[in-house]
Scaffold this active site. Structure first.
Site: not given
Ligand code: PMP
Length: 408
Positions: A125, A228, A202, A205, A366
């Site tokens: 991202h 999220k 990261d 998600q 993104c």
């Protein structure tokens, strides 16, 4: 644990009852943000209605109550990701701020020397690319990029061979928001650690799809966003191993992060406060705690099995459509499907199905380097959560047929 039942779960999310363009909302943009259960909404309302006060300051009843709730949320996060200590949980605005925190702080320390390297991947991202570029020029470091194959998987051999004695950090995404790929983080960490290189993950998600255990992954940093994982916006988490957080300089200066201040010299608080300058998003933290409680009612494996079923079903249905191509067919994949349809721009797909109340994402998500890698300007993306149903996927399928008819 509570038995998972999709109809019951849908009742917990009030927004799923609303109409859009006179049709029941079909919300398939969970990779962008998830919906909130009533318990999270209530936690926010209750806090502002009954308990609102600033934290860590007042010695009066309400301030102590607010502090206790906020710190209790930190404990919930610690348990949720199995960190060793709550001091390793830094509250931030979201994944973006978490990564910027690490990049800025390392930039201000002596961690990087000219010519050092940070390795990211081709499926990051923008929030795991741009912060490193912002410090690249100041620290004269280089960014290296792990390539991905046609299925949308990381090339681990290439990764291993690009590590050098200049490599100082590996920063990779756990689950791609565009391709759905679930990366083998444990393996990546093993490879990096065998050469003494720390790894930042990261997890934006991953939190809603997987049970994440930072000790099992042995990640040195793990970033995610509350919104999220069924929590509020404006709150997120940077997990960092204490040994790193302790050696890193503060990210921002202000109240709450200091011990003593004179005009000559300031001394800082211990972690996590050292990284939490100013009044934080107190309600957001408490709301995130409520979201964690919500998810914890269920057996996570049951939720992911259900999402896997939705992914499989959606993949089959969409594959029936002539001219539709799915971008990203990784062996390990979460319930995110990017696709393109011959001769139809993704924006048209999104706009037309919206008239039937179906919300999907269109654009580059993104992740412009992924678009370039697969030679598409944009994709349409449907992403599922455990409150979605097969019927909703059927509606998406019907909607896409309608789009095709319009363009014939
Ligand atoms: N990384 C990934 C993989 C994401 O999907 C997102 C959100 N789309 C982010 C980082 C950034 O998260 P946020 O905007 O909540 O900071």
């Amino acid at each position: 644990k509570k038995k998972f039942d999709v109809d019951e779960v849908r009742n917990d999310f009030p927004i799923l009852k609303r109409l859009v363009n006179d049709k029941p909302l079909v919300y398939l943009d969970n990779a962008a943000t998830t919906q909130k259960p009533q318990s999270v909404i209530d936690a926010l309302t209750n806090y502002y209605t009954y308990d609102n006060a600033n934290i860590h300051r007042g010695l009066y009843f309400l301030s102590e109550l607010a502090t206790e709730q906020y710190e209790n949320a930190r404990l919930k996060v610690k348990e949720f990701i199995n960190a060793i200590s709550a001091s390793e949980i830094i509250f931030v605005r979201g994944t973006t701020e978490a990564i910027n925190l690490v990049a800025s702080s390392l930039c201000r320390s002596k961690y990087f020397s000219e010519g050092d390297e940070v390795i990211v991947s081709n499926m990051e991202h923008h929030s795991n690319i741009v912060p490193w570029q912002l410090i690249r020029d100041r620290k004269k470091i280089n960014l290296k990029v792990i390539p991905i194959n046609d299925a949308g998987e990381l090339d681990l051999e290439a990764f291993e061979s690009m590590i050098s004695d200049k490599t100082r950090l590996v920063s990779v995404v756990h689950i791609s928001n565009t391709l759905g790929t679930i990366n083998p983080i444990k393996k990546i960490v093993e490879i990096a650690h065998s050469k003494n290189i720390p790894v930042l993950v990261d997890g934006a998600q991953a939190m809603s799809h997987l049970k994440v255990d930072v000790q099992e992954l042995d990640a040195d940093f793990y970033a995610f966003s509350g919104h999220k994982v069924f929590g509020p916006t404006g709150i997120g988490v940077l997990y960092g191993k204490a040994e790193f957080l302790e050696m890193m300089p503060p990210y921002q200066g202000g109240g709450d992060m200091i011990r003593t201040v004179t005009f000559e010299k300031t001394t800082f608080e211990d972690i996590p406060k050292k990284f939490e300058a100013g009044t934080p998003n107190i309600a957001g933290g408490i709301g995130l705690g409520a979201a964690i409680d919500y998810v914890n009612q269920f057996d996570r494996a049951e939720l992911s099995d259900y999402e896997d079923m939705l992914l499989k079903y959606a993949t089959e249905r969409l594959s029936e459509i002539d001219g539709l191509k799915i971008i990203g067919n990784a062996g390990e994949k979460a319930s995110v499907i990017s696709f393109v349809i011959d001769g139809i721009h993704p924006y048209d797909i999104g706009t037309i199905i919206d008239t039937d109340g179906i919300a999907i994402r269109t654009g580059h998500h993104c992740t412009q380097p992924i678009m370039k890698r697969f030679g598409v300007p944009a994709t349409a993306r449907a992403s599922f959560s455990f409150y979605n149903t097969k019927e909703e996927i059927d509606k998406l399928y019907e909607g896409l047929l309608k789009v095709k008819k319009i363009f014939e």
